[in-house]
Design an enzyme around this catalytic site. Sequence first.
Site, PDB file in Angstrom:
ATOM      1  N   LYS A 140      45.977  69.755   7.533  1.00 49.06           N
ATOM      2  CA  LYS A 140      45.635  70.448   8.562  1.00 49.06           C
ATOM      3  C   LYS A 140      44.808  71.708   8.188  1.00 49.06           C
ATOM      4  O   LYS A 140      43.796  72.197   8.565  1.00 49.06           O
ATOM      5  CB  LYS A 140      46.386  70.564   9.872  1.00 49.06           C
ATOM      6  CG  LYS A 140      45.723  71.288  11.031  1.00 49.06           C
ATOM      7  CD  LYS A 140      46.660  71.286  12.049  1.00 49.06           C
ATOM      8  CE  LYS A 140      46.063  72.301  13.279  1.00 49.06           C
ATOM      9  NZ  LYS A 140      46.874  72.178  14.458  1.00 49.06           N
ATOM     10  N   HIS A 277      30.930  29.114  -1.620  1.00 48.90           N
ATOM     11  CA  HIS A 277      30.973  29.767  -0.286  1.00 48.90           C
ATOM     12  C   HIS A 277      32.046  29.468   0.505  1.00 48.90           C
ATOM     13  O   HIS A 277      31.924  29.019   1.767  1.00 48.90           O
ATOM     14  CB  HIS A 277      29.557  29.255   0.514  1.00 48.90           C
ATOM     15  CG  HIS A 277      28.339  29.598  -0.273  1.00 48.90           C
ATOM     16  ND1 HIS A 277      28.077  30.752  -0.567  1.00 48.90           N
ATOM     17  CD2 HIS A 277      27.398  28.721  -0.772  1.00 48.90           C
ATOM     18  CE1 HIS A 277      26.719  30.760  -1.466  1.00 48.90           C
ATOM     19  NE2 HIS A 277      26.358  29.533  -1.518  1.00 48.90           N
TER      20      HIS A 277
END
Length: 525
Positions: A140, A277
């Site tokens: 922070k 696929h």
Amino acid sequence: MTDIRPVRRALISVSDKTGLKALGRALADRGIELVSTGGTAAELRAGGLEVRDVSDLTGFPEMMDGRVKTLHPGVHGGLLALRDKDDHVASMEEHGIAPIDLLIVNLYPFEETVARGADWDDCIENIDIGGPAMLRAAAKNHAFVAVVTDPQDYEPLLGELSAHDGTTLDFRRKLALNTYSRTAAYDTAVSTWMGGALDEAHPRRRSFTGTLADTMRYGENPHQAAAFYTDGTNRAGVATARQLQGKALSYNNVADTDAAFELVSEFDAPACAIIKHANPCGVATGATLLDAYRAAFDCDRTSAFGGIIATNRPLDAETAKAMAEIFTEVVIAPGYKAEAQNVLSAKKNLRLLVTSAMADPGEPDLMVKPVAGGFLVQDKDTGRLDPVDLKVVTERQPSETELSDLLFAWRVAKHVKSNAIVYAKGGATVGIGAGQMSRVDSTRIAARKSEDMAEILGLDAAPTKGSVVASDAFFPFADGLVAAAAAGATAVIQPGGSMRDDDVIEAANTAGLAMVFTGMRHFRH
């Protein structure tokens, strides 16, 4: 105010001691004061370094078996104070709080503790409290504090200090991002473990985490950004495989390779699966791996071009030579004979992956599917069929050979996109229909592909003649079953449960087919 912040004091408290002494020495050589705790301080001192105990900052000894040592204003004030605010600076001076410019913390090994099967109390004890609190505080306040939570960032940190005699704001921001990602992943690991330990299948809030394995050129299409993350479970497969050769895996390569390896892991006998696929275009078992590959290839030679091949046995030279006859994107196997690797090394663009083990198809896992505004979560389909649970619903019983092929086809159908139809004969697929909106269309497409292969192979009849057929869900009408019979199928396996089961059973009896119900469905969307 310059964005380069000097580093005069570093607080170091790490569980993973990798590279710790070298890091400490490099920091000390720069005149940085080292503050540390417990085992980390002892390790640094063993390296001949001068270390100040964190208790000197707090005025309190470590207590409660080390649970309470850094949760103190003497630490958090040093991390959170805004150096450019007079009242913050005044408070630090009033209370004797020393600023901390660099925090190096990695957390208690909670994930590793869970992975080794530790009991509840041991897992709870390995939940870090002070570490995440310090990390979040420092991240922070990244305007002033640099925070490192991973040994892989030690070298970039030292490079930054050498280049700038401090840390730049851009560098500190990136470290802050790494930190919040790490604490989020840590909390996710704790909540996931606790939910499982308490048998809470659907907790009020759920999160997922992963570690970046690769940033890819693009996703399914060039305009889509993509990356590959691993989840740390160490399941055998594409995520843990070692790549021996070839270009970097693409997004589609990873998806298709995973589908291929999961499918081939279903079988105990030598087996091969060829995927295109995300759907199999050929699957087979055989007496040898070469037999299995050739049978899988002969299911649909056209679609196999440019596909993904998976085997459940170490790859031998003869099978490798057969595979090398066509263009293949990826080959994945649990191992390779040296001769096989030599054969495939001539295919420079072929990605060759080794896993060292097979996946366990019964191992539980979660499947996640994003939807607009949320995501769906379900258990992985680990359903396995016990032959004793089969219900023969026709006048004719399946023969022993038919039953063996029915069970094989059923395992394959589990890995085919719905609506799935799989024709099989002799432990090999001979026709696969996938992803159609109508089940009868899947049935006909699979049969047509078989007819095409008959022409390519110079056969008098389509391979579906004398085959069995598996359907991942029930036939809603008799037309699909009639189409399968017309293609030459002699036996059928399907879940059953349609309102028109009687009509389908009657059609099977009329055609002289044997049919069994499983009572289990294998939809795969």
